[in-house]
Design a protein around this motif. Structure first.
Motif, mmCIF file in Angstrom:
data_model
loop_
_atom_site.group_PDB
_atom_site.id
_atom_site.type_symbol
_atom_site.label_atom_id
_atom_site.label_comp_id
_atom_site.label_asym_id
_atom_site.label_seq_id
_atom_site.Cartn_x
_atom_site.Cartn_y
_atom_site.Cartn_z
ATOM 1 N N LEU A 80 0.862 -1.167 0.000
ATOM 2 C CA LEU A 80 0.000 0.000 0.000
ATOM 3 C C LEU A 80 0.903 1.224 0.000
ATOM 4 N N THR A 81 0.779 2.068 -1.020
ATOM 5 C CA THR A 81 1.574 3.276 -1.163
ATOM 6 C C THR A 81 0.625 4.459 -1.152
ATOM 7 N N GLY A 82 0.977 5.507 -0.390
ATOM 8 C CA GLY A 82 0.070 6.638 -0.351
ATOM 9 C C GLY A 82 0.600 7.831 0.396
ATOM 10 N N GLU A 83 -0.328 8.692 0.810
ATOM 11 C CA GLU A 83 -0.008 9.918 1.524
ATOM 12 C C GLU A 83 -0.922 10.063 2.731
ATOM 13 N N LEU A 84 -0.356 10.544 3.825
ATOM 14 C CA LEU A 84 -1.097 10.853 5.043
ATOM 15 C C LEU A 84 -1.048 12.358 5.249
ATOM 16 N N SER A 85 -2.214 12.969 5.412
ATOM 17 C CA SER A 85 -2.327 14.396 5.674
ATOM 18 C C SER A 85 -2.952 14.565 7.060
ATOM 19 N N LEU A 86 -2.333 15.399 7.892
ATOM 20 C CA LEU A 86 -2.797 15.569 9.267
ATOM 21 C C LEU A 86 -3.253 16.986 9.555
ATOM 22 N N PHE A 87 -4.292 17.099 10.354
ATOM 23 C CA PHE A 87 -4.789 18.361 10.889
ATOM 24 C C PHE A 87 -4.897 19.437 9.811
ATOM 25 N N ALA A 88 -5.807 19.187 8.873
ATOM 26 C CA ALA A 88 -6.126 20.137 7.792
ATOM 27 C C ALA A 88 -4.882 20.522 6.986
ATOM 28 N N ASP A 89 -4.101 19.511 6.587
ATOM 29 C CA ASP A 89 -2.904 19.680 5.760
ATOM 30 C C ASP A 89 -1.748 20.396 6.461
ATOM 31 N N SER A 90 -1.733 20.419 7.797
ATOM 32 C CA SER A 90 -0.609 21.012 8.527
ATOM 33 C C SER A 90 0.659 20.192 8.355
ATOM 34 N N CYS A 91 0.513 18.875 8.287
ATOM 35 C CA CYS A 91 1.646 17.978 8.077
ATOM 36 C C CYS A 91 1.244 16.934 7.043
ATOM 37 N N ASN A 92 2.143 16.670 6.104
ATOM 38 C CA ASN A 92 1.898 15.672 5.060
ATOM 39 C C ASN A 92 3.126 14.780 4.930
ATOM 40 N N THR A 93 2.879 13.506 4.695
ATOM 41 C CA THR A 93 3.981 12.585 4.487
ATOM 42 C C THR A 93 3.518 11.438 3.606
ATOM 43 N N GLU A 94 4.442 10.914 2.845
ATOM 44 C CA GLU A 94 4.159 9.729 2.044
ATOM 45 C C GLU A 94 4.467 8.493 2.872
ATOM 46 N N PHE A 95 3.841 7.385 2.520
ATOM 47 C CA PHE A 95 4.125 6.119 3.200
ATOM 48 C C PHE A 95 4.064 4.975 2.204
ATOM 49 N N GLU A 96 4.743 3.900 2.542
ATOM 50 C CA GLU A 96 4.650 2.661 1.797
ATOM 51 C C GLU A 96 4.761 1.534 2.812
ATOM 52 N N ILE A 97 3.764 0.673 2.813
ATOM 53 C CA ILE A 97 3.773 -0.454 3.737
ATOM 54 C C ILE A 97 3.535 -1.749 2.981
ATOM 55 N N ALA A 98 4.181 -2.779 3.449
ATOM 56 C CA ALA A 98 4.034 -4.099 2.829
ATOM 57 C C ALA A 98 3.416 -5.037 3.845
ATOM 58 N N ARG A 99 2.705 -5.998 3.331
ATOM 59 C CA ARG A 99 2.039 -6.966 4.201
ATOM 60 C C ARG A 99 2.699 -8.288 4.079
#
Length: 99
Positions: A80-99
């Motif tokens: 799963l590859t994507g982006e996490l946005s926190l608190f109305a776009d105050s902080c953004n980061t990409e992530f990639e997780i494998a199962r």
């Protein structure tokens, strides 16, 4: 379960056994003085996934975005590859997780 870790905290998605919907989400995140600690979003009915696309958010009072995840599951269902946005776009980061 899909577990991810970012510089802003950790999260876990609980997906139905058939892989077609999100049942629950656990998260513990922090961003610019805002934080949640061991929060869980328990849904009534599982939220269907749109094919391999992930688009899910948790809001305060149904209006203020706390956390928003967007992403895509790989064709073989192992990443799963994507982006996490926190608190109305105050902080953004990409992530990639494998199962």
């Amino acid at each position: 379960m899909w577990e991810g870790s970012t510089p802003f905290g950790d999260f876990a998605f609980f997906i139905t056994a058939d892989g077609t919907a999100i049942e629950d989400v656990d998260y513990s995140v922090h961003c610019e003085g805002n934080w949640t600690d061991d929060s869980s979003f328990l849904m009534g009915d599982p939220m269907p996934l749109d094919g391999r696309q992930l688009q899910f958010g948790v809001t305060l009072a149904g209006q203020v975005p706390i956390a928003t995840w967007t992403g895509e599951f790989s064709a073989d269902g192992t990443t799963l590859t994507g982006e996490l946005s926190l608190f109305a776009d105050s902080c953004n980061t990409e992530f990639e997780i494998a199962r």
